[in-house]
Design a protein around this motif. Structure first.
Motif, PDB file in Angstrom:
ATOM      1  N   GLY A 170      77.587  47.623  58.392  1.00  0.00           N
ATOM      2  CA  GLY A 170      77.264  48.704  57.354  1.00  0.00           C
ATOM      3  C   GLY A 170      77.580  50.075  58.106  1.00  0.00           C
ATOM      4  O   GLY A 170      77.931  50.086  59.114  1.00  0.00           O
ATOM      5  N   VAL A 171      77.471  51.232  57.122  1.00  0.00           N
ATOM      6  CA  VAL A 171      77.811  52.309  57.689  1.00  0.00           C
ATOM      7  C   VAL A 171      76.736  53.457  57.184  1.00  0.00           C
ATOM      8  O   VAL A 171      76.268  53.301  56.041  1.00  0.00           O
ATOM      9  CB  VAL A 171      79.098  53.060  57.304  1.00  0.00           C
ATOM     10  N   TYR A 172      75.855  54.147  58.257  1.00  0.00           N
ATOM     11  CA  TYR A 172      74.946  55.048  57.895  1.00  0.00           C
ATOM     12  C   TYR A 172      75.626  56.486  57.961  1.00  0.00           C
ATOM     13  O   TYR A 172      75.949  56.825  58.934  1.00  0.00           O
ATOM     14  CB  TYR A 172      73.705  54.882  58.906  1.00  0.00           C
ATOM     15  N   ILE A 173      75.412  57.203  56.774  1.00  0.00           N
ATOM     16  CA  ILE A 173      76.108  58.441  56.793  1.00  0.00           C
ATOM     17  C   ILE A 173      74.944  59.685  56.634  1.00  0.00           C
ATOM     18  O   ILE A 173      74.181  59.573  55.598  1.00  0.00           O
ATOM     19  CB  ILE A 173      77.040  58.295  55.474  1.00  0.00           C
ATOM     20  N   THR A 174      75.174  60.633  57.198  1.00  0.00           N
ATOM     21  CA  THR A 174      74.724  61.962  56.806  1.00  0.00           C
ATOM     22  C   THR A 174      75.614  62.874  56.403  1.00  0.00           C
ATOM     23  O   THR A 174      76.691  62.945  57.406  1.00  0.00           O
ATOM     24  CB  THR A 174      73.665  62.312  58.148  1.00  0.00           C
ATOM     25  N   LEU A 175      75.352  63.771  55.754  1.00  0.00           N
ATOM     26  CA  LEU A 175      76.073  64.884  55.127  1.00  0.00           C
ATOM     27  C   LEU A 175      75.253  66.147  54.786  1.00  0.00           C
ATOM     28  O   LEU A 175      74.189  66.031  54.334  1.00  0.00           O
ATOM     29  CB  LEU A 175      77.248  64.473  54.186  1.00  0.00           C
ATOM     30  N   ALA A 176      76.274  67.288  55.022  1.00  0.00           N
ATOM     31  CA  ALA A 176      75.602  68.656  54.261  1.00  0.00           C
ATOM     32  C   ALA A 176      76.673  69.519  53.956  1.00  0.00           C
ATOM     33  O   ALA A 176      77.706  69.640  54.389  1.00  0.00           O
ATOM     34  CB  ALA A 176      74.719  69.127  55.271  1.00  0.00           C
ATOM     35  N   LEU A 177      76.285  70.157  52.810  1.00  0.00           N
ATOM     36  CA  LEU A 177      77.362  71.359  52.494  1.00  0.00           C
ATOM     37  C   LEU A 177      76.596  72.623  52.744  1.00  0.00           C
ATOM     38  O   LEU A 177      75.268  72.783  52.368  1.00  0.00           O
ATOM     39  CB  LEU A 177      77.557  71.212  50.872  1.00  0.00           C
ATOM     40  N   PRO A 178      77.207  73.698  53.137  1.00  0.00           N
ATOM     41  CA  PRO A 178      76.482  74.728  53.522  1.00  0.00           C
ATOM     42  C   PRO A 178      76.365  75.831  52.572  1.00  0.00           C
ATOM     43  O   PRO A 178      77.024  75.957  51.748  1.00  0.00           O
ATOM     44  CB  PRO A 178      77.369  75.521  54.647  1.00  0.00           C
ATOM     45  N   ASN A 179      75.212  76.799  52.670  1.00  0.00           N
ATOM     46  CA  ASN A 179      74.669  77.579  51.755  1.00  0.00           C
ATOM     47  C   ASN A 179      74.784  79.057  52.681  1.00  0.00           C
ATOM     48  O   ASN A 179      74.616  79.060  53.727  1.00  0.00           O
ATOM     49  CB  ASN A 179      73.455  77.562  51.318  1.00  0.00           C
ATOM     50  N   ASN A 180      75.340  80.042  51.917  1.00  0.00           N
ATOM     51  CA  ASN A 180      75.372  81.310  52.639  1.00  0.00           C
ATOM     52  C   ASN A 180      76.243  81.312  53.996  1.00  0.00           C
ATOM     53  O   ASN A 180      75.978  81.848  54.859  1.00  0.00           O
ATOM     54  CB  ASN A 180      73.808  81.864  53.149  1.00  0.00           C
TER      55      ASN A 180
ATOM     56  N   ALA B 235      82.308  70.557  54.256  1.00  0.00           N
ATOM     57  CA  ALA B 235      81.166  69.849  54.675  1.00  0.00           C
ATOM     58  C   ALA B 235      81.233  69.082  56.000  1.00  0.00           C
ATOM     59  O   ALA B 235      82.256  69.168  56.680  1.00  0.00           O
ATOM     60  CB  ALA B 235      81.455  68.657  53.621  1.00  0.00           C
ATOM     61  N   ILE B 236      80.114  68.959  56.392  1.00  0.00           N
ATOM     62  CA  ILE B 236      79.994  68.047  57.697  1.00  0.00           C
ATOM     63  C   ILE B 236      79.417  66.762  57.519  1.00  0.00           C
ATOM     64  O   ILE B 236      78.061  66.538  56.542  1.00  0.00           O
ATOM     65  CB  ILE B 236      79.074  68.982  58.634  1.00  0.00           C
ATOM     66  N   PHE B 237      79.949  65.653  57.965  1.00  0.00           N
ATOM     67  CA  PHE B 237      79.565  64.298  57.890  1.00  0.00           C
ATOM     68  C   PHE B 237      79.267  63.728  59.480  1.00  0.00           C
ATOM     69  O   PHE B 237      79.922  64.049  60.181  1.00  0.00           O
ATOM     70  CB  PHE B 237      80.393  63.422  57.367  1.00  0.00           C
ATOM     71  N   ALA B 238      78.399  62.858  59.579  1.00  0.00           N
ATOM     72  CA  ALA B 238      77.936  62.220  60.840  1.00  0.00           C
ATOM     73  C   ALA B 238      77.811  60.912  60.238  1.00  0.00           C
ATOM     74  O   ALA B 238      76.814  60.541  59.642  1.00  0.00           O
ATOM     75  CB  ALA B 238      76.915  62.681  61.509  1.00  0.00           C
ATOM     76  N   ALA B 239      78.480  59.814  60.844  1.00  0.00           N
ATOM     77  CA  ALA B 239      78.544  58.367  60.355  1.00  0.00           C
ATOM     78  C   ALA B 239      78.340  57.430  61.653  1.00  0.00           C
ATOM     79  O   ALA B 239      78.833  57.702  62.900  1.00  0.00           O
ATOM     80  CB  ALA B 239      79.578  58.185  59.637  1.00  0.00           C
ATOM     81  N   TYR B 240      77.204  56.219  61.324  1.00  0.00           N
ATOM     82  CA  TYR B 240      76.967  55.440  62.603  1.00  0.00           C
ATOM     83  C   TYR B 240      77.484  53.941  61.958  1.00  0.00           C
ATOM     84  O   TYR B 240      77.049  53.748  60.731  1.00  0.00           O
ATOM     85  CB  TYR B 240      75.592  55.636  62.892  1.00  0.00           C
ATOM     86  N   ARG B 241      78.117  53.174  62.664  1.00  0.00           N
ATOM     87  CA  ARG B 241      78.206  51.774  62.373  1.00  0.00           C
ATOM     88  C   ARG B 241      76.736  50.932  62.592  1.00  0.00           C
ATOM     89  O   ARG B 241      76.010  51.215  63.714  1.00  0.00           O
ATOM     90  CB  ARG B 241      79.324  51.160  63.397  1.00  0.00           C
ATOM     91  N   ILE B 242      76.555  50.209  61.652  1.00  0.00           N
ATOM     92  CA  ILE B 242      75.035  49.442  61.662  1.00  0.00           C
ATOM     93  C   ILE B 242      75.109  47.944  61.237  1.00  0.00           C
ATOM     94  O   ILE B 242      76.459  47.568  60.882  1.00  0.00           O
ATOM     95  CB  ILE B 242      74.034  50.408  60.488  1.00  0.00           C
ATOM     96  N   PRO B 243      74.202  47.292  61.318  1.00  0.00           N
ATOM     97  CA  PRO B 243      74.178  45.878  61.062  1.00  0.00           C
ATOM     98  C   PRO B 243      74.480  45.421  59.371  1.00  0.00           C
ATOM     99  O   PRO B 243      74.350  46.433  58.556  1.00  0.00           O
ATOM    100  CB  PRO B 243      72.908  45.300  61.479  1.00  0.00           C
ATOM    101  N   GLY B 244      74.843  44.602  59.255  1.00  0.00           N
ATOM    102  CA  GLY B 244      75.013  44.035  57.726  1.00  0.00           C
ATOM    103  C   GLY B 244      73.790  43.771  57.227  1.00  0.00           C
ATOM    104  O   GLY B 244      72.852  43.790  57.507  1.00  0.00           O
ATOM    105  N   MET B 245      74.075  43.441  55.743  1.00  0.00           N
ATOM    106  CA  MET B 245      72.907  43.326  54.970  1.00  0.00           C
ATOM    107  C   MET B 245      71.955  42.027  55.231  1.00  0.00           C
ATOM    108  O   MET B 245      71.008  41.944  54.869  1.00  0.00           O
ATOM    109  CB  MET B 245      73.507  43.259  53.550  1.00  0.00           C
ATOM    110  N   LYS B 246      72.559  41.307  56.080  1.00  0.00           N
ATOM    111  CA  LYS B 246      71.568  39.994  56.140  1.00  0.00           C
ATOM    112  C   LYS B 246      70.567  40.640  57.240  1.00  0.00           C
ATOM    113  O   LYS B 246      69.586  39.550  57.363  1.00  0.00           O
ATOM    114  CB  LYS B 246      72.577  38.805  56.848  1.00  0.00           C
ATOM    115  N   ASN B 247      70.717  41.303  57.867  1.00  0.00           N
ATOM    116  CA  ASN B 247      69.982  41.889  59.205  1.00  0.00           C
ATOM    117  C   ASN B 247      68.786  42.631  58.557  1.00  0.00           C
ATOM    118  O   ASN B 247      69.049  43.411  57.573  1.00  0.00           O
ATOM    119  CB  ASN B 247      70.723  42.742  60.034  1.00  0.00           C
TER     120      ASN B 247
END
Length: 437
Positions: A323-333, A265-277
């Motif tokens: 907060g953390v914003y996360i994208t991910l993917a699992l490969p096919n073929n 799998a591949i992950f890309a994650a970014y630090r973001i503001p908290g829930m009050k924002n």
């Protein structure tokens, strides 16, 4: 004329729906600092009793991680007036159900009962707060329970450690750098006195919210609350400072090997503001655009059209301070992970440069309105949302009723600007998650 009539009817329908979803409540404080929130709803003979303690893993000593989650288990051991192991039996034998959960920021306990058992629920939670059993035998028992939970949910779970690795990189030097499950070595090394001190510091009425929602009589409920909680002594005033973290100024790349997986799998994650924002809510919307269902951008592109991904997702991991914003993917073929990352980045880049279409924006608003309605469709959902408003939004319990207005006020321009501001390649962690032979 017809278009104008349709517009007026739509506005009327929306206004009616918004008003219908207003959650009425009353709130007050006991002398010991316990905040009490009451929501009366006679539609079903059910009542939810909940207590939210403003304590999570970020409040722990870095040498004693896992305490908050450990107490989620330990405080079911019993009390001065409840025999060890009887807490859950009392609940189930009186037609109720109960549970608890812990995050980095809070611990939430609740019971759901037939409304004629409200007093029982209040007694149980007052026992948990006033004089629980914190003894060697209970500590030893729950240590083993937590260890088994860690083995099942993390150690032996496919992709079970991706958040641990992402948070380690994004929050070095900050209490968010460890996960709520904590360290088993820290729990083994902790003394009974340390557990008692942690309880006395955080599980006090002035660090808690008691929320009761359902088929209740307000005055009788207030009398019962006073009966069971007035005697709980007030704790010391807590001083909390947000631990600042250094900005991420260049892409961090790491590789993790997992013996529990066969597909990388591949992950890309970014630090973001908290829930009050306000921007945090906009990032929720961006998640929906990218991966909210089969018609979302990433799913259509990578799963349906190109068939390069078995699964693709983007989600907002919301916390109080950050907060953390996360994208991910699992490969096919056997698609290379870098190709998956390029496809995700291309869609993120499109959000950073182009406005979303009017139809996509309308769909997005409708989804978030429906999600709001769904989240308040049960009494325990209402209780938790009211508690969250008071605990995390500057004691604004009415935040629950302001969310729809906030959703409707977000514009496509804001979505583009927030994506441009936070979803940048030079301020993220990229994690290659590979099978371990």
């Amino acid at each position: 004329m017809i278009n104008r009539l349709i517009l007026l009817l739509s506005i009327f329908s929306l206004s009616t729906r918004l008003n219908a979803q207003q959650v009425n409540f009353s709130e007050y404080d006991l002398e010991n600092g316990l905040h009490v929130i009451l929501h009366k709803d006679k539609t079903a003979p059910v009542v939810a009793v909940s207590v939210m303690y403003h304590v999570g893993s970020k409040d722990e000593n870095p040498e004693r991680t896992g305490f908050a989650h450990f107490f989620e288990h330990l405080l079911f051991e019993g009390s001065k007036n409840i025999k060890r192991g009887d807490f859950m039996n009392i609940v189930s034998s009186n037609g109720g159900q109960n549970n608890a959960n812990t995050s980095q920021d809070r611990t939430f306990y609740y019971e759901i009962f037939p409304s004629n058992q409200l007093e029982l629920g209040l007694w149980l939670e007052s026992e948990r707060m006033l004089h629980p059993k914190i003894e060697d035998i209970g500590v030893k028992t729950q240590r083993e329970v937590v260890k088994e939970e860690k083995r099942m949910r993390i150690d032996n779970q496919p992709y079970g450690k991706f958040t641990e690795n992402i948070f380690y990189h994004l929050f070095r030097g900050n209490p968010y750098s460890w996960q709520p499950i904590g360290s088993m070595e820290h729990l083994d090394a902790a003394t009974l006195e340390e557990f008692i001190a942690f309880f006395n510091k955080y599980y006090v009425p002035n660090n808690a919210v008691l929320t009761i929602a359902g088929d209740i009589d307000l005055e009788k409920t207030k009398a019962m609350v006073a009966k069971y909680f007035n005697e709980v002594p007030k704790g010391k005033i807590l001083q909390r400072d947000v631990v600042q973290v250094k900005p991420v100024v260049k892409q961090i790349v790491d590789t993790v090997y997992d013996a529990n997986i066969q597909i990388p799998a591949i992950f890309a994650a970014y630090r973001i503001p908290g829930m009050k924002n306000r921007e945090n809510k906009i990032l929720d919307m961006i998640s929906s655009i990218l991966s909210g269902g089969g018609s979302s951008r990433l799913s259509m592109k990578m799963v349906d059209e190109k068939r390069t991904a078995l699964q693709v997702s983007a989600f907002n991991y919301t916390l109080e301070d950050y907060g953390v914003y996360i994208t991910l993917a699992l490969p096919n073929n056997n698609t290379p992970l870098d190709d998956l990352l390029k496809d995700i980045d291309a869609e993120v880049s499109r959000l950073r440069t182009d406005l979303i279409s009017e139809s996509e924006f309308k769909k997005l608003q409708n989804k978030f309105e429906n999600d709001y309605v769904s989240s308040n469709s049960s009494m325990i959902g209402v209780a938790e949302n009211l508690s969250n408003g008071y605990t995390f939004h500057n004691k604004n319990t009415n935040y629950l009723n302001q969310q729809l207005e906030q959703i409707r006020s977000i514009t496509p321009e804001e979505i583009r600007e927030v994506a441009k501001k936070y979803l940048r390649n030079d301020q993220r962690v990229v994690l290659y998650y590979l099978p371990k032979k």
